[in-house]
Design a protein around this motif. Structure first.
Motif, PDB file in Angstrom:
ATOM      1  N   ASP A   1      20.143   1.073   0.680  1.00 13.09           N
ATOM      2  CA  ASP A   1      18.700   0.148   0.981  1.00 13.09           C
ATOM      3  C   ASP A   1      18.905   0.255   2.651  1.00 13.09           C
ATOM      4  N   ALA A   2      18.402  -0.913   3.146  1.00 17.89           N
ATOM      5  CA  ALA A   2      18.434  -1.386   4.628  1.00 17.89           C
ATOM      6  C   ALA A   2      19.717  -1.553   5.324  1.00 17.89           C
ATOM      7  N   ARG A   3      20.553  -1.825   4.367  1.00 14.98           N
ATOM      8  CA  ARG A   3      22.098  -1.965   5.145  1.00 14.98           C
ATOM      9  C   ARG A   3      22.578  -0.743   5.513  1.00 14.98           C
ATOM     10  N   LEU A   4      22.276   0.230   4.833  1.00 15.13           N
ATOM     11  CA  LEU A   4      22.932   1.534   5.497  1.00 15.13           C
ATOM     12  C   LEU A   4      22.112   1.816   6.642  1.00 15.13           C
ATOM     13  N   ALA A   5      20.948   1.739   6.884  1.00 20.34           N
ATOM     14  CA  ALA A   5      20.514   2.222   7.999  1.00 20.34           C
ATOM     15  C   ALA A   5      20.839   1.154   9.271  1.00 20.34           C
ATOM     16  N   GLY A   6      21.598  -0.145   8.758  1.00 17.92           N
ATOM     17  CA  GLY A   6      21.958  -1.185   9.806  1.00 17.92           C
ATOM     18  C   GLY A   6      23.199  -0.475  10.046  1.00 17.92           C
ATOM     19  N   LEU A   7      23.966  -0.201   9.045  1.00 17.53           N
ATOM     20  CA  LEU A   7      25.075   0.193   9.543  1.00 17.53           C
ATOM     21  C   LEU A   7      25.401   1.661  10.300  1.00 17.53           C
ATOM     22  N   ALA A   8      24.289   2.433  10.151  1.00 17.38           N
ATOM     23  CA  ALA A   8      24.167   3.688  10.854  1.00 17.38           C
ATOM     24  C   ALA A   8      23.651   3.120  12.520  1.00 17.38           C
TER      25      ALA A   8
END
Length: 103
Positions: A63-70
């Protein structure tokens, strides 16, 4: 059954601590032991980040957490200050959740 697991974990932690204190200094001064000791916190932190990013209860999710990590990784590669890295990750996840509410 729960108390048995708690007692077993406590005993295991105590024995691990006792083993670390009982090791001779010659073993602890070995370069390989020092290198492993230096890398253990990094591995633990990476595992915690992975669990927080990919876990949703008992399921794996993207979800959006993966984009935040990226976004945080990109900011780190650009050598941004830590506060900016955190802000970039949080802002990226927040904007994606605002644009895609079900995500």
């Amino acid at each position: 059954m729960t108390w048995l697991a708690i007692l077993g974990a406590g005993l295991g932690c105590y024995l691990l601590n006792l083993a670390g204190v009982s090791l001779p200094a010659k073993v602890l001064d070995h370069p390989l032991a020092q290198r492993v000791a230096d890398l253990i916190p990094v591995a633990l932190l990476a595992a915690l980040v992975a669990v927080q990013v990919f876990a949703d209860g008992t399921r794996l999710t993207v979800d959006a957490r993966l984009a935040g990590l990226a976004a945080a990784v990109v900011a780190l590669l650009l050598r941004a200050p830590f506060l900016l890295v955190v802000f970039a990750a949080a802002a990226t996840a927040a904007v994606l959740r605002m644009v895609f509410p079900g995500w």
